[in-house]
Design a protein around this motif. Structure first.
Motif, PDB file in Angstrom:
ATOM      1  N   LYS A  26       0.713  -1.080  -0.025  1.00  0.00           N
ATOM      2  CA  LYS A  26       0.099   0.175  -0.029  1.00  0.00           C
ATOM      3  C   LYS A  26       0.895   1.202   0.002  1.00  0.00           C
ATOM      4  O   LYS A  26       0.507   2.276  -0.352  1.00  0.00           O
ATOM      5  N   GLU A  27       2.117   1.264   0.308  1.00  0.00           N
ATOM      6  CA  GLU A  27       2.974   2.155   0.385  1.00  0.00           C
ATOM      7  C   GLU A  27       3.289   2.862  -0.951  1.00  0.00           C
ATOM      8  O   GLU A  27       3.558   4.206  -0.833  1.00  0.00           O
TER       9      GLU A  27
ATOM     10  N   GLN B 169       0.157   5.081  -0.793  1.00  0.00           N
ATOM     11  CA  GLN B 169       0.074   5.792   0.401  1.00  0.00           C
ATOM     12  C   GLN B 169       1.216   7.038   0.319  1.00  0.00           C
ATOM     13  O   GLN B 169       1.089   8.045   0.805  1.00  0.00           O
ATOM     14  N   GLU B 170       2.437   6.680  -0.371  1.00  0.00           N
ATOM     15  CA  GLU B 170       3.414   7.488  -0.081  1.00  0.00           C
ATOM     16  C   GLU B 170       3.268   8.675  -0.918  1.00  0.00           C
ATOM     17  O   GLU B 170       3.572   9.866  -0.702  1.00  0.00           O
TER      18      GLU B 170
ATOM     19  N   LEU C 277       0.408  10.280  -1.458  1.00  0.00           N
ATOM     20  CA  LEU C 277      -0.582  11.198  -0.574  1.00  0.00           C
ATOM     21  C   LEU C 277       0.147  11.486   0.512  1.00  0.00           C
ATOM     22  O   LEU C 277       0.042  12.863   1.013  1.00  0.00           O
ATOM     23  N   GLU C 278       0.979  10.716   1.170  1.00  0.00           N
ATOM     24  CA  GLU C 278       1.847  11.419   2.403  1.00  0.00           C
ATOM     25  C   GLU C 278       2.557  12.474   2.086  1.00  0.00           C
ATOM     26  O   GLU C 278       2.788  13.565   2.804  1.00  0.00           O
TER      27      GLU C 278
ATOM     28  N   LEU D 219      -3.745   8.049   7.287  1.00  0.00           N
ATOM     29  CA  LEU D 219      -4.472   7.577   6.136  1.00  0.00           C
ATOM     30  C   LEU D 219      -5.111   6.342   6.149  1.00  0.00           C
ATOM     31  O   LEU D 219      -4.682   5.234   6.851  1.00  0.00           O
ATOM     32  N   HIS D 220      -6.276   6.034   5.536  1.00  0.00           N
ATOM     33  CA  HIS D 220      -7.090   4.659   5.759  1.00  0.00           C
ATOM     34  C   HIS D 220      -7.394   4.142   4.080  1.00  0.00           C
ATOM     35  O   HIS D 220      -7.641   5.105   3.184  1.00  0.00           O
ATOM     36  N   ILE D 221      -7.022   2.762   4.052  1.00  0.00           N
ATOM     37  CA  ILE D 221      -7.292   2.211   2.752  1.00  0.00           C
ATOM     38  C   ILE D 221      -8.265   1.462   2.799  1.00  0.00           C
ATOM     39  O   ILE D 221      -8.659   0.604   3.912  1.00  0.00           O
TER      40      ILE D 221
ATOM     41  N   ILE E  44      -8.306   5.489  -0.781  1.00  0.00           N
ATOM     42  CA  ILE E  44      -7.396   5.961   0.350  1.00  0.00           C
ATOM     43  C   ILE E  44      -7.836   7.274   0.800  1.00  0.00           C
ATOM     44  O   ILE E  44      -7.898   8.113  -0.132  1.00  0.00           O
TER      45      ILE E  44
ATOM     46  N   THR F 207      -8.456  10.188   4.280  1.00  0.00           N
ATOM     47  CA  THR F 207      -8.225  10.802   5.697  1.00  0.00           C
ATOM     48  C   THR F 207      -9.205  11.617   5.971  1.00  0.00           C
ATOM     49  O   THR F 207      -9.720  12.713   5.265  1.00  0.00           O
TER      50      THR F 207
ATOM     51  N   GLY G 165      -8.569  12.609  -0.234  1.00  0.00           N
ATOM     52  CA  GLY G 165      -8.361  11.414  -0.454  1.00  0.00           C
ATOM     53  C   GLY G 165      -8.493  11.080  -2.066  1.00  0.00           C
ATOM     54  O   GLY G 165      -8.697  12.096  -2.678  1.00  0.00           O
TER      55      GLY G 165
END
Length: 475
Positions: A50-51, A54-55, A57-58, A97-99, A108, A110, A136
């Motif tokens: 998921k990274e 997610q990365e 978005l992060e 973050l939530h997937i 994804i 938040t 998201g």
């Protein structure tokens, strides 16, 4: 009283008293090379971290969203005009973050929570509210035939509680307006989200599952020696199709399920060698459910049957037609195509003959399987044609139904223990079987069904299909 025979009379007695029955034996059947073929579908789970998404978005969504601003509201009354000045500020913090996954959609997002403050002049006042918004992306994904992911991503921006209502009375007029940060938040966050959307689609397009799937496809094409009652027995695995079976979330990561359609085929006889893997096929959409099916012969060696037959029948006496007494000396058994052949060596005391009649006879029957009892027995059991023709002309007293039925009653094999033993052996073999350094099969057998019977030179068996589930794990 002694009887004295002259030499010529003795010779005549010997020649007329000695008799043998020796029919031509039915030929022995060779060991069959292959058993039934039943397709299987096992899974190749591929993890996409998921990274990877997610990365993006992060990196692009700030952990704190804050700002301030000013604005004016004009009171335009009948006799006067007045401008109210106001000031506002806000600070919103982003949660982790939530997937989540729904069918072919990755979501994804938040939830962001914070506070908005406002104040104004003219009739001085102030107020504050708790504000929140959701940020998201929503990605519709599809695994293409070339093992790459194609996505269509859209932004998620849901702003809630972003307005403070203002109300007061000024010069006999009721004044009311709203101080809002909705437009300002949208203006600040929308470009960031559009950039994130492009990055997510770009990153997902770089995910190529061909390498791990190709490795599993190549390594699972193999032949595994089996340790069972047959001297030469093998399990050959031949994959022939790959299908996309869906996407799940597994421990927070994306789990892409590839269905591998293959044959697990038991082979008796010479080692067939490792099959040459077919070229990796394009991915197709999954249809139907097959699970794991291993077609494997479960074998009963004739030597065990010979031992039982000899124990129960050897030196057994039968009195048949014309008061002939038959003594069974030995019993043998072998396969002949779809038939079982029993050879009975005997001697017979025939009234009126000085010496016993000796020889052998052959009886044949068709093996049948009782699935309720897991017992194999023989039906349509009778003398083979050569034996019957010979007996009709020279020893019709052997055409005796109780004699035939007595032998038939000993021809049965209980496969319950053998099948359970084979199931345990298979489970031990495939529970964690390494195909190579990076690829292994992890499976479990939970059921079986018998698909047919075969006879061989050395034994008789059933074509059992063991069912269960299995995965191919690629490191």
């Amino acid at each position: 009283m002694k009887i004295y025979l002259s030499f010529p009379a003795l010779v005549i007695a010997i020649l007329t008293g000695c008799h043998s029955v020796e029919p031509t034996p039915p030929p022995k059947a060779p060991i069959p090379i292959s058993m039934v073929k039943v397709p299987s579908r096992i899974s190749i789970p591929i993890i996409v971290k998921k990274e990877k998404i997610q990365e993006i978005l992060e990196k692009n969504i700030p952990k704190t969203i804050q700002g301030s601003g000013t604005g004016d509201y004009t009171i335009d009354a009948h006799l006067f005009r007045h401008v109210v000045h106001y000031w506002y500020d806000y600070k919103i913090d982003r949660n982790p973050l939530h997937i989540s996954l729904s069918q072919d959609t990755i979501k994804i997002d938040t939830l962001c929570n914070g506070r908005m403050n406002a104040r104004w002049d003219t009739v001085k006042g102030s107020a504050h509210i708790d504000t929140s918004l959701t940020l998201g992306v929503n990605s519709k994904i599809k695994l293409m035939p070339n093992y790459k992911i194609k996505s269509s991503t859209s932004p998620i921006l849901q702003i809630r509680k972003a307005e403070i209502p203002v109300g007061f009375r000024y010069k006999h007029h009721d004044v009311g307006f709203t101080i809002s940060i909705r437009g300002k938040l949208d203006q600040e966050l929308r470009p960031k989200l559009n950039e994130i959307v492009r990055d997510v689609d770009s990153k997902l397009a770089q995910v190529d599952l061909r390498k791990p799937v190709s490795k599993a496809w190549k390594d699972i094409s193999t032949t595994i020696p089996l340790n069972n009652d047959i001297a030469d027995a093998y399990l050959q695995i031949k994959p022939y199709k790959l299908q996309f079976s869906g996407i799940k979330v597994h421990k927070g990561d994306l789990l892409v399920n590839i269905g591998l359609d293959t044959y697990f085929q038991g082979i008796v006889g010479a080692n067939p060698g490792k099959p040459t893997p077919a070229p990796l096929p394009n991915l197709s959409s999954a249809t139907g459910k097959k699970g794991l099916n291993i077609a494997l012969p479960v074998y009963a060696n004739y030597r065990d049957a010979r031992t039982i037959l000899h124990k129960h029948l050897a030196n057994t006496m039968f009195t048949v037609k014309d008061n002939v007494k038959i003594n069974i000396k030995d019993v043998n058994i072998y396969g002949n195509g779809k038939k079982v052949v029993v050879k009975v060596d005997f001697s017979a005391d025939v009234p009126g003959q000085i010496f016993d009649t000796t020889g052998w006879v052959f009886l044949v029957g068709t093996p049948v399987y009782n699935p309720g009892k897991n017992v194999l027995s023989v039906t349509n059991f009778d003398y083979d044609l050569n034996t019957k023709n010979l007996l009709v002309t020279s020893a019709d007293w052997l055409l005796h139904e109780p004699f035939v039925r007595r032998i038939q009653n000993e021809l049965h094999w209980d496969y319950s223990k053998k099948i359970i033993q084979e199931q345990k052996k298979l489970n031990a073999k495939i529970s964690n079987f390494k195909l190579s350094k990076d690829v292994k099969i992890k499976g479990n057998i939970s059921s079986f069904v018998v698909k047919g019977i075969y006879t061989a030179t050395d034994g008789i068996g059933v074509n059992a299909v063991f069912g269960g589930q299995a995965s191919v794990l690629v490191r």
